[in-house]
Design a protein around this motif. Structure first.
Motif, short mmCIF file in Angstrom:
data_model
loop_
_atom_site.label_atom_id
_atom_site.label_comp_id
_atom_site.label_asym_id
_atom_site.label_seq_id
_atom_site.Cartn_x
_atom_site.Cartn_y
_atom_site.Cartn_z
N PRO A 24 -2.16 10.60 37.97
CA PRO A 24 -1.42 11.86 38.10
C PRO A 24 -0.72 12.21 36.80
O PRO A 24 -0.22 11.34 36.10
CB PRO A 24 -0.40 11.55 39.20
CG PRO A 24 -0.27 10.07 39.21
CD PRO A 24 -1.58 9.52 38.75
N SER A 25 -0.75 13.47 36.50
CA SER A 25 -0.08 13.90 35.28
C SER A 25 1.43 13.90 35.51
O SER A 25 1.90 14.11 36.61
CB SER A 25 -0.55 15.29 34.86
OG SER A 25 -0.27 16.22 35.88
N ARG A 26 2.16 13.64 34.46
CA ARG A 26 3.62 13.61 34.53
C ARG A 26 4.18 14.57 33.52
O ARG A 26 3.63 14.74 32.43
CB ARG A 26 4.14 12.21 34.19
CG ARG A 26 3.88 11.17 35.21
CD ARG A 26 4.49 9.82 34.82
NE ARG A 26 5.74 9.95 34.12
CZ ARG A 26 6.11 9.17 33.10
NH1 ARG A 26 5.32 8.25 32.66
NH2 ARG A 26 7.28 9.34 32.50
N LYS A 58 22.80 12.75 27.24
CA LYS A 58 21.49 12.11 27.38
C LYS A 58 20.46 13.18 27.69
O LYS A 58 20.80 14.26 28.16
CB LYS A 58 21.51 11.08 28.49
CG LYS A 58 22.39 9.89 28.21
CD LYS A 58 22.29 8.88 29.30
CE LYS A 58 23.23 7.71 29.00
NZ LYS A 58 23.21 6.72 30.06
N LYS A 59 19.22 12.85 27.42
CA LYS A 59 18.19 13.82 27.75
C LYS A 59 18.00 13.86 29.27
O LYS A 59 18.23 12.87 29.97
CB LYS A 59 16.88 13.51 27.03
CG LYS A 59 16.15 12.30 27.51
CD LYS A 59 14.87 12.14 26.73
CE LYS A 59 14.07 10.97 27.28
NZ LYS A 59 12.80 10.83 26.60
N PRO A 60 17.59 15.00 29.80
CA PRO A 60 17.40 15.12 31.24
C PRO A 60 16.23 14.27 31.71
O PRO A 60 15.35 13.91 30.93
CB PRO A 60 17.12 16.60 31.46
CG PRO A 60 16.86 17.16 30.13
CD PRO A 60 17.38 16.25 29.10
N THR A 61 16.23 13.94 32.99
CA THR A 61 15.14 13.18 33.58
C THR A 61 14.49 13.99 34.69
O THR A 61 15.15 14.78 35.36
CB THR A 61 15.64 11.84 34.15
OG1 THR A 61 16.64 12.10 35.13
CG2 THR A 61 16.20 10.95 33.07
N ILE A 62 13.20 13.77 34.87
CA ILE A 62 12.45 14.47 35.90
C ILE A 62 12.13 13.48 37.01
O ILE A 62 11.51 12.44 36.76
CB ILE A 62 11.16 15.09 35.33
CG1 ILE A 62 11.51 16.10 34.24
CG2 ILE A 62 10.35 15.74 36.43
CD1 ILE A 62 10.32 16.68 33.52
N ASP A 63 12.54 13.79 38.22
CA ASP A 63 12.26 12.96 39.38
C ASP A 63 10.83 13.24 39.83
O ASP A 63 10.53 14.32 40.34
CB ASP A 63 13.25 13.27 40.49
CG ASP A 63 13.11 12.34 41.68
OD1 ASP A 63 12.19 11.50 41.69
OD2 ASP A 63 13.92 12.46 42.61
N SER A 64 9.94 12.28 39.65
CA SER A 64 8.53 12.50 39.95
C SER A 64 8.25 12.65 41.45
O SER A 64 7.23 13.20 41.82
CB SER A 64 7.69 11.35 39.38
OG SER A 64 8.09 10.13 39.96
N THR A 65 9.17 12.19 42.30
CA THR A 65 8.96 12.36 43.74
C THR A 65 9.27 13.78 44.19
O THR A 65 8.71 14.26 45.16
CB THR A 65 9.84 11.38 44.54
OG1 THR A 65 11.22 11.61 44.22
CG2 THR A 65 9.46 9.94 44.23
N ILE A 84 3.13 17.69 29.13
CA ILE A 84 2.40 17.07 30.22
C ILE A 84 1.74 15.82 29.68
O ILE A 84 0.97 15.87 28.73
CB ILE A 84 1.33 18.03 30.79
CG1 ILE A 84 2.00 19.28 31.34
CG2 ILE A 84 0.51 17.34 31.86
CD1 ILE A 84 1.03 20.35 31.77
N ASN A 85 2.04 14.68 30.29
CA ASN A 85 1.47 13.41 29.88
C ASN A 85 0.37 13.06 30.87
O ASN A 85 0.63 12.83 32.03
CB ASN A 85 2.56 12.34 29.88
CG ASN A 85 2.06 11.02 29.35
OD1 ASN A 85 0.97 10.94 28.81
ND2 ASN A 85 2.86 10.00 29.50
N GLU A 86 -0.86 13.01 30.40
CA GLU A 86 -1.99 12.71 31.30
C GLU A 86 -2.51 11.33 31.09
O GLU A 86 -2.41 10.72 30.15
CB GLU A 86 -3.10 13.74 31.10
CG GLU A 86 -2.65 15.09 31.52
CD GLU A 86 -3.77 16.12 31.41
OE1 GLU A 86 -4.93 15.75 31.59
OE2 GLU A 86 -3.46 17.27 31.17
#
Length: 86
Positions: A24-26, A58-65, A84-86
């Motif tokens: 899955p891409s993140r 701090k840099k923001p974080t993305i909740d993958s759920t 987008i990190n594939e």
């Protein structure tokens, strides 16, 4: 002694063929994000799922759920710090 199970050639090539697993891409926020200096919160403002959390200095974080990959945060980031990190 256990009997071995016999498979047809078709079963071997179709039924048991492994399907490629797609990673899955993140969405990733780079270190160039302006939040490190307290300037911007535009990506969190446009996120409909509120998947982006902010911490002070701090840099923001993305909740993958929570992230649905709608990519609205990509358009909102004016310095292109989200990729987008594939």
């Amino acid at each position: 002694m256990r009997e071995s199970k016999q498979y047809s050639r078709r079963q071997l090539f179709t039924h048991f063929a492994r399907q490629p697993v797609e990673a899955p891409s993140r969405l990733v926020i780079s270190n160039t994000c302006d939040n490190l200096y307290g300037y911007c919160e535009s990506c969190a403002d446009v996120c409909p799922e509120q998947a982006i959390s902010w911490l002070v200095d701090k840099k923001p974080t993305i909740d993958s759920t929570k992230c649905t990959h709608c990519q609205q945060c990509l358009d909102a980031c004016f310095i292109n710090a989200i990729t987008i990190n594939e």
